[in-house]
Design an enzyme around this catalytic site. Structure first.
Site, PDB file in Angstrom:
ATOM      1  N   ASP A  27       0.326  -7.683   1.543  1.00  0.00           N
ATOM      2  CA  ASP A  27       0.719  -6.275   1.650  1.00  0.00           C
ATOM      3  C   ASP A  27       2.237  -6.122   1.717  1.00  0.00           C
ATOM      4  OD1 ASP A  27       0.309  -3.573   1.619  1.00  0.00           O
ATOM      5  OD2 ASP A  27      -0.234  -3.394   3.730  1.00  0.00           O
ATOM      6  N   HIS A  31       0.812  -1.219   0.000  1.00  0.00           N
ATOM      7  CA  HIS A  31       0.000   0.000   0.000  1.00  0.00           C
ATOM      8  C   HIS A  31       0.846   1.271   0.000  1.00  0.00           C
ATOM      9  CE1 HIS A  31       0.381  -0.176   4.524  1.00  0.00           C
ATOM     10  NE2 HIS A  31       0.424   1.127   4.377  1.00  0.00           N
ATOM     11  N   SER A  45       4.588   2.605   8.008  1.00  0.00           N
ATOM     12  CA  SER A  45       4.248   1.465   7.156  1.00  0.00           C
ATOM     13  C   SER A  45       5.441   1.071   6.290  1.00  0.00           C
ATOM     14  CB  SER A  45       3.060   1.809   6.254  1.00  0.00           C
ATOM     15  OG  SER A  45       1.886   1.936   7.000  1.00  0.00           O
TER      16      SER A  45
END
Length: 465
Positions: free
Chosen positions: A151, A121, A226
């Site tokens: 992911d 992402h 992230s």
């Protein structure tokens, strides 16, 4: 008088003994033992005791931080606009070659020649990727491969010299309560290190996504973290920071990371095969928490209850049966479904795993050869399989999955079987993992559109409401 003197002497002696005992107890509490000449054995035991005290306030994080902070990078996802898109674009100065920052995140250098792991992402939809090292050097990066379901993405820069990198650790060995560090770039604050413990393992954040299995930590992770590193105090990579659970969008005590074993498997697949090699056991099942009425019957509250065994799968060939309860896999305890899927996701087709099942009150160990995930059932009543290159070429499309079976009377089998689904809700579908992910991302109650090429070569679009 003599009696008084005797009592006084006893009192002084008793006080001295009490003080000496308190002093000995107090010093022992702090790990200091007073002895004129400790023996070699005593010295060795004490040295080992001190060396093993890797918890509490005595833990030193500086070495782990120093060894990892230079191997975590800042990733910028840049979109390039090739022409005026609207009046608002023109007012904001977006001309034919304007750029806009879509988002930022972190990444972990895993090889000295510039391979970097991050979240899918973070890089999704990027026209350009910019990677900034801890020494402020900036490089353009290219995407080597990505997997939306896990992911995880792999990108690459071309450095002039060898880069610092973080070695993979074994996430199976991570223990609840163990100290970990989160290294990343939250809120564009470069090279931030936070500390916490492993709060839980095998967390599934979405009951509909049976393949999820996260490490939970209370190390502070915020937007921008992230794709960053979760490392143990030895500086080994045990997870890729991925998600937080928060009503505000910022850290509130819960954060989640993809286990390093799962991330490494995805990276290895991308580098060796160019796609994800998904091995499957070949069962459908559930936790006992979803079927509490079964707990009393089977005499257990932990494990995975096997409700169905897929025909032709490794599980069926090895002898696993419906109503078995899976308790262990390769000597790793299986308490819930995410324990099982988390481990299976580190394996490939043709790998063999040893499964311990509870059957009729007796445990039995069964060796199962994993098979390849090549078919899946979509919730709209269609079974699909990966299309071959020849099939895609025949239908003159670069992507799609083939409808192999209709599972509902609403579809005419002769019309749908053999057709190629190319898009779901406008997103291109390349394999059955993409198809599964597309349906999991659809919000309940929202519409669904599916584009497919029928057997006559005509492109069709169906809208479900």
């Amino acid at each position: 008088m003599k009696k008084l003197a005797s009592l006084l002497m006893v009192s002084i002696l008793g006080g001295a003994i009490t003080l000496g005992s308190y002093k000995l107890f107090f010093d022992e509490e702090n790990g200091t033992f007073f002895s004129e000449e400790p023996t070699a054995t005593e010295s060795l035991i004490q040295a080992n005791y001190n060396a093993e005290r890797t918890y509490g306030t005595n833990v030193d994080f500086t070495t782990a931080a120093e060894n990892t902070v230079h191997a975590v990078v800042h990733v910028k996802n840049v979109a390039v606009y090739n022409g005026p898109r609207s009046w608002a674009d023109i007012m904001q100065g977006r001309t034919e070659s304007s750029k806009a920052l879509r988002g930022t995140g972190s990444g972990v250098i895993i090889t000295p020649d510039g391979y970097i792991v991050t979240n899918n992402h973070v890089i999704d939809g990027a026209s350009e990727l910019e990677v900034t090292l801890n020494n402020n050097k900036t490089y353009k990066a290219k995407v080597i491969g990505a997997d939306a379901i896990s992911d995880i993405a792999l990108i690459k820069v071309e450095p002039e010299e060898e880069l610092d990198y973080i070695p993979f650790g074994n996430s199976n060995n991570v223990k609840v309560g163990e100290w970990v560090l989160a290294v990343g770039n939250p809120f564009n604050l470069k090279s931030t290190v936070t500390a916490g413990i492993v709060s839980a393992k095998s967390r599934n954040l979405n009951p509909a996504a049976t393949g999820q299995s996260f490490i939970q930590t209370d190390a502070a992770i915020n937007p921008g973290n992230s794709g960053g590193a979760l490392v143990n105090i030895n500086g080994e990579l045990v997870g890729i920071n991925t998600a937080i659970t928060s009503m505000t969008g910022s850290y509130v005590g819960y954060a989640f990371a993809v286990p390093s074993n799962n991330a490494k498997k995805i990276v290895d697949d991308i580098m060796e095969y160019g796609n994800i090699q998904q091995g499957i056991l070949g069962i459908r099942g559930s936790d006992f928490t979803r079927a509490p009425e079964m707990s009393e019957e089977y005499g257990t509250t932990q494990g995975v209850f096997v409700s169905e065994v897929t025909k032709g799968s490794g599980a069926e060939k090895a002898g696993i049966k419906s109503n078995d309860v899976i308790k262990k896999i390769d000597n790793i305890s299986v308490n819930k479904f995410s324990d099982l899927t988390g481990y299976i996701n580190t394996k490939r087709p043709n790998d063999t795993v040893n499964v311990v099942v509870l059957r009729n009150g007796t445990e039995k160990e069964i060796a199962v050869k994993l098979t390849k995930l090549n078919v899946t059932q979509l919730p709209i009543g269609l079974e699909v399989t990966n299309a071959t290159k020849d099939e895609l070429k025949f239908y003159q499309t670069e992507n799609g999955v083939k409808i192999s079976k209709t599972l509902s009377d609403q579809y005419a089998e002769e019309e749908f079987v053999g057709s190629i689904i190319t898009e779901i809700n406008g997103e291109k579908i390349y394999d059955i993992r993409d198809a599964d992910e597309a349906f999991k991302s659809i919000e309940r109650g929202s519409g669904l559109s599916m584009t497919f090429i029928d057997k006559t070569g005509q492109k069709q679009r169906v809208i479900f409401r």
